[in-house]
Write a protein that holds these residues in place. Structure first.
Motif, PDB file in Angstrom:
ATOM      1  N   LYS A 108       0.815  -1.206   0.000  1.00 46.08           N
ATOM      2  CA  LYS A 108       0.000   0.000   0.000  1.00 46.08           C
ATOM      3  C   LYS A 108       0.848   1.254   0.000  1.00 46.08           C
ATOM      4  O   LYS A 108       0.540   2.225  -0.697  1.00 46.08           O
ATOM      5  N   GLY A 109       1.957   1.274   0.752  1.00 45.08           N
ATOM      6  CA  GLY A 109       2.808   2.456   0.810  1.00 45.08           C
ATOM      7  C   GLY A 109       2.086   3.634   1.445  1.00 45.08           C
ATOM      8  O   GLY A 109       1.184   3.467   2.281  1.00 45.08           O
ATOM      9  N   ARG A 143       1.215   9.459  -4.733  1.00 49.08           N
ATOM     10  CA  ARG A 143       1.277   8.639  -5.932  1.00 49.08           C
ATOM     11  C   ARG A 143       2.706   8.177  -6.152  1.00 49.08           C
ATOM     12  O   ARG A 143       3.629   8.585  -5.452  1.00 49.08           O
ATOM     13  N   LEU A 144       2.873   7.317  -7.175  1.00 50.18           N
ATOM     14  CA  LEU A 144       4.219   6.831  -7.488  1.00 50.18           C
ATOM     15  C   LEU A 144       5.072   7.964  -8.040  1.00 50.18           C
ATOM     16  O   LEU A 144       4.605   8.795  -8.822  1.00 50.18           O
ATOM     17  N   PHE A 187       8.329  13.770 -10.625  1.00 50.08           N
ATOM     18  CA  PHE A 187       6.899  14.079 -10.613  1.00 50.08           C
ATOM     19  C   PHE A 187       6.115  12.850 -10.186  1.00 50.08           C
ATOM     20  O   PHE A 187       6.616  11.720 -10.204  1.00 50.08           O
ATOM     21  N   GLU A 188       4.880  13.081  -9.764  1.00 51.65           N
ATOM     22  CA  GLU A 188       3.975  12.011  -9.376  1.00 51.65           C
ATOM     23  C   GLU A 188       3.134  11.587 -10.577  1.00 51.65           C
ATOM     24  O   GLU A 188       2.653  12.428 -11.333  1.00 51.65           O
ATOM     25  N   VAL A 189       2.967  10.291 -10.731  1.00 50.50           N
ATOM     26  CA  VAL A 189       2.206   9.743 -11.852  1.00 50.50           C
ATOM     27  C   VAL A 189       0.717   9.848 -11.539  1.00 50.50           C
ATOM     28  O   VAL A 189       0.217   9.209 -10.608  1.00 50.50           O
ATOM     29  N   GLN A 209      12.071   6.194 -15.337  1.00 49.06           N
ATOM     30  CA  GLN A 209      12.487   5.408 -14.185  1.00 49.06           C
ATOM     31  C   GLN A 209      11.492   5.599 -13.053  1.00 49.06           C
ATOM     32  O   GLN A 209      11.040   6.720 -12.777  1.00 49.06           O
ATOM     33  N   CYS A 210      11.116   4.504 -12.398  1.00 50.68           N
ATOM     34  CA  CYS A 210      10.261   4.543 -11.216  1.00 50.68           C
ATOM     35  C   CYS A 210      11.139   4.597  -9.969  1.00 50.68           C
ATOM     36  O   CYS A 210      12.090   3.813  -9.846  1.00 50.68           O
TER      37      CYS A 210
END
Length: 560
Positions: free
Chosen positions: A287-288, A293-294, A314-316, A373-374
């Motif tokens: 869940k984090g 967001r990622l 940035f956030e996806v 890249q994530c």
């Protein structure tokens, strides 16, 4: 937009057309010659070549004046048949559609998709059936009522009658589409909420070639013919049934590479900004932080100079459908309206702050690579080739909307050509059924026919499949070598060759479906949609005109 846009290969399409048209024409000539020889004996070859010569003479002496006379007659007949009453049905739909569509969704960014799909679908479904019936019943009704007798007895050639029908029904459909398209465009723009007005554009995407690196950063050379892997093999399979996207692991050196070449840097410079749009999908193994967001990072690499520019993290925004939420903009203007032509970044190795000119340095030469890249460990980021693209200057919404109307017009012309041709040798009900059948097969079964024709279906060709069914053999079980297998292979190859020819006798109507582009705010691409639609239509006009000419020559006008 979750579909891959691939350009149309003109040379390959032309080769297929010449093969199919040449094969069918040669077969028809051979069969006609044999039938003439059987029916007329020694006079058969002379009559055969005389008929061919007369056909060439008739086509060479085509009279535009006579064709236009048939066109005017077709228009008047269609008006008498109340074909233009379709406007009344469309007007009723437009009058009351706003009541039901305005509150159909709560999010304003989805209104464009709903309104555009409704308008274009209504135009298509109201226009095409009317035109299909008119084109299929026109000539048979004239023959039955003997009104065609007064035409063919005058100095007019049979193919001019067919051409006049083509142009006449096309004129009727064109007027209908122009009125409906104009009203539909004004209604769509007027019904859009203010919050969604920014989506009324035609985005022009430029797609690149996509590859992956594994979690330790190795990027295999997929151009190497000795490498049996596909570009998605270096990515991670998260077990999703839909394998459209592949995933990279967060917190590792795994990356996705989008390679672009020959970018129109001058066009981006004239627009004053360089935009990258994405549509990534997140896959979470835990869940984090539920409020975040990622995190993702994009690095732009100039392949000529080797310059690497990491952009800000940035956030996806994976659940947003607004293009503004998923667009990274470099350049633009400041608060005072002055152009911004530089971008500031931190160098990867030294963390030193630097600035670089966007158009003269970063994009110089138009050959760049975008690395994705994530950054969240234990999470995965999914993407496919069309999920990231360079967004060139947008086109106005009315241009992309009327491109979709043009696609409906091309489909209408093809239906007219097929319907009129069918009505030249069969009666109205049969012509309607034949044309409708070609429409259904070309729209929904083209992939099935292609898989059968190229032999990719499991279980072999038709005769091998029949043998397996009779012997209760599983498709995975191999057949023993021997004379029987050899005979089945030869017969199946001949059958598959016949199926390969037959599949191209049915037009691929999926090219004409341009609604997804407009509904998702994209410009209708030339090479992937407009060009193949035009070529498919033209590819059927000439053979159908020839078939209609000989059918009218051989048809008995007294038949009812």
């Amino acid at each position: 937009m979750s579909f891959d846009v691939v350009g149309f290969d003109f040379l390959e399409g032309l080769t297929h057309f010449l093969k199919v048209f040449g094969g069918v024409a040669l077969t028809a000539l051979i069969v006609s010659f044999i039938l003439a020889l059987i029916q007329y004996g020694g006079r058969g070859p002379g009559l055969f070549f005389k008929t061919l010569w007369q056909a060439l003479v008739d086509f060479a002496h085509t009279s535009p004046r006579r064709v236009w006379a048939i066109t005017e007659l077709t228009w008047k007949e269609s008006a008498r048949k109340k074909a233009l009453f379709v406007f009344v049905v469309f007007a009723i739909l437009i009058m009351f559609a706003g009541w039901f569509l305005r509150d159909s969704v709560d999010r304003a960014d989805l209104q464009l998709k709903i309104y555009v799909k409704f308008v274009l679908t209504a135009i298509s479904w109201l226009t095409l059936p009317v035109i299909l019936l008119l084109s299929c019943w026109g000539l048979p009704a004239d023959i039955k009522n003997r009104s065609l007798h007064t035409v063919v007895t005058k100095p007019i050639r049979r193919h001019e009658v067919v051409l006049g029908r083509f142009f006449g029904f096309t004129l009727v459909g064109t007027v209908i589409l122009l009125v409906m398209g104009s009203v539909g465009y004004l209604w769509t723009v007027g019904q859009m909420p203010e919050a969604a007005k920014s989506e009324l554009v035609g985005r022009v995407p430029v797609y690149g070639d996509m590859t992956y690196s594994n979690r330790i950063g190795d990027r295999p050379d997929f151009d190497d013919p000795n490498n049996p892997q596909n570009p998605a093999s270096a990515a991670t399979n998260v077990g999703d049934v839909w394998e459209f996207r592949s995933y990279i692991e967060g917190g590792t050196k795994s990356r996705t590479f989008y390679d672009f070449d020959n970018i129109d840097v001058a066009a981006a410079k004239r627009a004053g900004q360089f935009r990258i749009e994405y549509n990534f999908e997140a896959f979470r193994t835990h869940k984090g932080d539920i409020e975040k967001r990622l995190l993702c990072r994009i690095t732009i690499v100039n392949n000529e100079s080797g310059l690497r520019v990491p952009l800000e993290t940035f956030e996806v925004k994976e659940f947003s459908n607004r293009s503004a939420d998923k667009t990274i903009i470099l350049g633009g203007t400041d608060e005072e309206g002055n152009p911004i032509e530089t971008v500031t970044y931190r160098e990867e190795n030294t963390n030193e702050v630097k600035s670089v000119n966007i158009f003269d340095e970063l994009l110089k030469g138009g050959d760049i690579t975008v690395e994705v890249q994530c950054l969240d460990p234990g999470q995965f980021l999914g993407m496919a080739r069309p999920d990231l693209f360079i967004r060139m200057p947008d086109r106005p919404f009315y241009i992309t909307f009327f491109k979709a109307i043009f696609g409906i017009w091309l489909e209408m012309v093809l239906i007219i050509v097929l319907g009129v041709t069918a009505s030249c040798f069969v009666k109205g009900p049969v012509a309607t059924l034949l044309t409708f059948g070609m429409l259904v097969i070309g729209s929904g079964f083209s992939e099935l026919m292609q898989s059968l024709a190229i032999g990719t279906s499991e279980g072999g060709g038709p005769f091998e499949s029949a043998y397996r069914m009779f012997m209760h053999l599983n498709p995975s079980v191999s057949i023993d070598d021997g004379p029987l297998k050899t005979i089945m292979t030869i017969v199946d190859q001949a059958a598959l060759g016949f199926l390969w020819t037959v599949q191209y006798l049915f037009p691929q109507f999926e090219y004409y479906n341009m609604v997804p582009f407009v509904a998702n705010g994209f410009d209708v691409p030339w090479k992937a949609s407009l060009l193949p639609s035009i070529l498919v239509t033209l590819a059927f006009v000439i053979p159908c005109l020839i078939l209609g000419y000989f059918s009218m020559q051989l048809r008995e006008m007294e038949a009812k």
